[in-house]
Design a protein around this motif. Sequence first.
Motif, PDB file in Angstrom:
ATOM      1  N   ARG A 139       0.826  -1.005   0.253  1.00 40.94           N
ATOM      2  CA  ARG A 139      -0.200   0.008  -0.084  1.00 40.94           C
ATOM      3  C   ARG A 139       0.696   1.282  -0.004  1.00 40.94           C
ATOM      4  O   ARG A 139       1.738   1.340   0.916  1.00 40.94           O
ATOM      5  CB  ARG A 139      -1.466  -0.046   1.326  1.00 40.94           C
ATOM      6  N   LEU A 140       0.928   1.864  -1.062  1.00 36.45           N
ATOM      7  CA  LEU A 140       1.477   3.533  -1.496  1.00 36.45           C
ATOM      8  C   LEU A 140       0.965   3.953  -0.215  1.00 36.45           C
ATOM      9  O   LEU A 140       0.026   4.759   0.937  1.00 36.45           O
ATOM     10  CB  LEU A 140       0.772   4.004  -2.432  1.00 36.45           C
ATOM     11  N   VAL A 141       1.956   4.694   1.151  1.00 34.02           N
ATOM     12  CA  VAL A 141       2.355   5.769   2.304  1.00 34.02           C
ATOM     13  C   VAL A 141       1.854   7.137   1.869  1.00 34.02           C
ATOM     14  O   VAL A 141       1.369   7.749   2.350  1.00 34.02           O
ATOM     15  CB  VAL A 141       2.720   4.876   3.387  1.00 34.02           C
ATOM     16  N   SER A 142       2.919   7.146   0.443  1.00 34.74           N
ATOM     17  CA  SER A 142       3.766   8.382   0.566  1.00 34.74           C
ATOM     18  C   SER A 142       4.529   8.299  -0.995  1.00 34.74           C
ATOM     19  O   SER A 142       4.695   7.686  -0.745  1.00 34.74           O
ATOM     20  CB  SER A 142       4.701   9.145   1.654  1.00 34.74           C
ATOM     21  N   GLY A 143       4.547   9.830  -1.839  1.00 35.86           N
ATOM     22  CA  GLY A 143       4.865   9.360  -2.779  1.00 35.86           C
ATOM     23  C   GLY A 143       4.112   8.814  -4.068  1.00 35.86           C
ATOM     24  O   GLY A 143       2.939   8.747  -4.089  1.00 35.86           O
ATOM     25  N   ARG A 144       5.230   7.670  -4.788  1.00 30.03           N
ATOM     26  CA  ARG A 144       4.251   7.438  -6.496  1.00 30.03           C
ATOM     27  C   ARG A 144       5.378   6.157  -6.200  1.00 30.03           C
ATOM     28  O   ARG A 144       6.551   5.512  -5.939  1.00 30.03           O
ATOM     29  CB  ARG A 144       4.144   8.528  -7.092  1.00 30.03           C
ATOM     30  N   LEU A 145       4.822   5.525  -6.926  1.00 32.14           N
ATOM     31  CA  LEU A 145       5.330   3.705  -7.162  1.00 32.14           C
ATOM     32  C   LEU A 145       6.668   4.141  -8.618  1.00 32.14           C
ATOM     33  O   LEU A 145       6.503   5.717  -9.692  1.00 32.14           O
ATOM     34  CB  LEU A 145       4.821   2.860  -7.174  1.00 32.14           C
ATOM     35  N   PRO A 146       7.965   3.821  -8.570  1.00 33.99           N
ATOM     36  CA  PRO A 146       8.744   4.058  -9.718  1.00 33.99           C
ATOM     37  C   PRO A 146       7.955   4.090 -10.692  1.00 33.99           C
ATOM     38  O   PRO A 146       7.483   3.129 -11.480  1.00 33.99           O
ATOM     39  CB  PRO A 146       9.549   3.807  -9.010  1.00 33.99           C
ATOM     40  N   THR A 147       8.409   4.607 -12.127  1.00 30.30           N
ATOM     41  CA  THR A 147       7.499   4.567 -13.039  1.00 30.30           C
ATOM     42  C   THR A 147       9.001   4.978 -14.379  1.00 30.30           C
ATOM     43  O   THR A 147       8.939   4.291 -15.297  1.00 30.30           O
ATOM     44  CB  THR A 147       6.511   5.723 -13.022  1.00 30.30           C
ATOM     45  N   ALA A 148       9.652   5.652 -14.114  1.00 25.59           N
ATOM     46  CA  ALA A 148      11.001   6.177 -14.942  1.00 25.59           C
ATOM     47  C   ALA A 148      11.960   4.722 -14.985  1.00 25.59           C
ATOM     48  O   ALA A 148      11.988   4.027 -14.330  1.00 25.59           O
ATOM     49  CB  ALA A 148      11.554   7.272 -14.409  1.00 25.59           C
ATOM     50  N   LYS A 149      11.985   4.559 -17.009  1.00 20.89           N
ATOM     51  CA  LYS A 149      12.849   3.462 -17.402  1.00 20.89           C
ATOM     52  C   LYS A 149      13.875   4.042 -16.714  1.00 20.89           C
ATOM     53  O   LYS A 149      14.460   5.108 -16.442  1.00 20.89           O
ATOM     54  CB  LYS A 149      12.846   3.885 -18.427  1.00 20.89           C
TER      55      LYS A 149
END
Length: 907
Positions: free
Chosen positions: A151-161
């Motif tokens: 579960r995401l607590v803060s920020g975002r999940l990594p998406t950049a290559k």
Amino acid sequence: MTAKAVAPWVRTRLRTAPGAAGALALLVLLTAFLAAALPRGVDRYEDRGLRHAVASAAPDNSVIRLAGPMPLGGDPSAPPLGPQAMEQAYRKQLKAIPAPLRADDGQSAYGVRTTEKIPATDPLDSWLPRPEGMPPRLLVASRSSLADHARLVSGRLPTAKADATSHTAEAVVTASTAKALHITPGSVVHIPGAEGKPLAIRITGTVQPLLPDASYWATEPALRAPQLVPASPKPDEPHYWYAGLILGADSAPVLLGTAGSPEVYADIAPAAHAMNARRLHGLSASVASLEGGPALAALRLLVGPGTTVSTELDAILEEYTSVRDSITPVVAVATFGTATVAGVVLLMAGGLAAARRGTELALLRARGGSLPGIGGRLAAETAVVTVPSAALGLGLAVLVVRGGRLVPALLAVAAVALVSCLALPVRAMVSHRTVRTASDRDDLVRVRPSRRRTVAELTLLVLAVGAVVALRRRSTAAGSDTLVSSAPVLVGVIAALLLVRLYPLPLRWAARPAARLRSTVGFLSLARAGRAPGGGVLPLLALLTALTTAAFGGSVLAGVADARDRAALYSTGADARIDSVTPLPRGLADRVAKVDGVSQVVAAHVEYGVEMPYGDRVAVIGADPSPYAALTDRTGLGAIGADDLKARPGGKALAAIASPKVAAGLGRGPREVRVAGYRLMVQVVGIRERTPAVPRSDFLLVDTAGLGAREPTTLLVAGTGLDGDDLRRTVTTPRTAGERPTVQLRTETRHKLVDSPLQSGAERVYGAAVAAGAGYAVLALLLSLLRGAPERSALLARLRTMGLTRRQGRRLLILEALPQAVLAALGGALTGWAATELLSPGVDLTGLALAASGQTASAGSGLRPDAMSLLIPAVCVVALAAGVAATQAWWTSRRGSVTELRAGDTR
């Protein structure tokens, strides 16, 4: 006009005796249900035990780890490390896992990870914590399906290559890692690259694991939470933080440029819910194939020639197999006993029906009826009742006991139906193989065993001796077979046959003095008992087998309980114990003594790992002699006298009690020992196997008065009805909250010893089998008494017309029923005791009694006769026989003599 057809035989017979047909249907229904439920119950607890063994094992042990080399070439954007390519490769790897082993896709993961602990290269004055000056070291890995398990607590999940030119990547960390390492979204962590240029990893957010103890997270603990790790195994070494950074799936190729020896991996969690015990051999073969067989070769073709597979799943399966194989023979003993008694009861039901219809069948034979014709008609009318009842019993068993195999249950029910159908016709054909107009007397005291019977009995005797010898030599721990598992049953059968041969002797001896008494009731009852049918071997066989099985089963269950009690006591040393690595706070013993249920609190100072002069490290205990001696006497753990331990003023050496190994090492003379910085001269004055303070290790026990360090580190608590929560609240008061003493209760420890469905299920099945055997024994006794009930009622009615009082009639029937009941009770008790004593060396209860058998095997799990299991069933048999006889006498007196005596009645 055609004549009206004669009524069918089967319908006519069922209408003539609906009560007997209904009773037979109920008996077959119950027997078929139990016969079908037993194998399904065994299958169910074995399956649950296997699944529990795999599911409860540490995930890093049960998981199947696949690891392969990184693709060669060094191109970070190489297709083999792209998300789609890795997904396709992972699916192919799952298909390569041999059946019946299956993967739990929901808890499995794959990706790329570093295999070395990479130190962070951020400056010394950076925000990263450095306990004892050591920089944190990192595990950097990509993890598939992260969004589904966190579960995401803060920020975002990594998406950049991954950016190979700028050497940057994105990652997330768990909330506990972020707290320990002071990481926030936007923080950048640097790790060394393969070519000298560091890799910058930007933290885009923090996540909270949804199931932190499940395989997805538990197989890589560093990704779940940070760990303080010593720099080396040596003592007093500095510690550093070891934590994990979770890359996005698109950033996985960037690990090619790091110095952490990256690898492609797949952590495949086994699907425990899909396992069953019947495929255990196939599961073990699948694991072996993965570790070094055809399956590994197939995986290497998919991943690469350097692919490795590692798992501890084979050890988990082997441990489960060992426990199951030690339990199965013990359960089989009860199964054979109950099956034998049930079979005898079905035969007795057929014999009762044949005896009830003896005159009818004799008339049919006299009028030209053939044996095959009569047997066929009897089989047909019995099958109409038994086959539907057996099918209904099978259906009920399938509905009630879910999860087991159908074929063994079907075979067991078929056997029940076959015995039920053939019992009456076979007995009738044997009894009426010659045409007779009148039945000959078949008194028990007059019947002479035939040669065939003698040969059969001797054969059974040889089998019983062979079974007992085999069981004593091999032990149930070596597995089971039919002969070994039937040993108690064979002992009961031999005892029954022996008692049938000896039964006439006490009747003859007792009848002579009874004939001289003024009252005729005693002599008449003995004469009536002697005129019982000579086929009384079946009731005795059922009763003795059931009593032997019940006594043996009760002893097994008592032995299991005793072994668990001892194992729990050997773990705690008292009813409860409170331990601390540092001295306990002052006044804690007084506060514990005021807790409800506490009767005694003994304080002790325990120093672990004290080096002895001969080189071993043992525990040294300092205790007050008087209360400690009272505790040893109460628990039975190495009982000592207070005077044996007291320090003597002016003595050259301190008196000590030691375990055998320590006593052998120190010898009998004074020896110097260094304890907690103090030098002591000790002299061993007594040897004990165990002591409450450290019941499972070698020890040296001395008087606290002679010990330099006297502050207690352990409290041994004795009492009844102790409340663990109450004790823990007392121990963790504000004055002691920071010291964290541990509280261990004997009752809680005992409960943990049976934490496997394999053991609890086997114990329930065993208890149910013993209870069913006892129930069938009651039925056997009732059928035995019911066979002669009409004749006894008529006799009582005739004697009533001759002046017999109701009280005398009741005494007559009770005394008539007692000889066989007393014989069965005494014989059953003696046979149960003999069977337990004979077979105890070969019965291993460790698997059934103890969950942690490797740690508690020293508690012992021997089989000993249980007095209550011997006496209670025997007393119940006598009481039931007397009760049935008294009830029949009362009922006959209510019906009156006219009802019982009819013209032409030959009873």
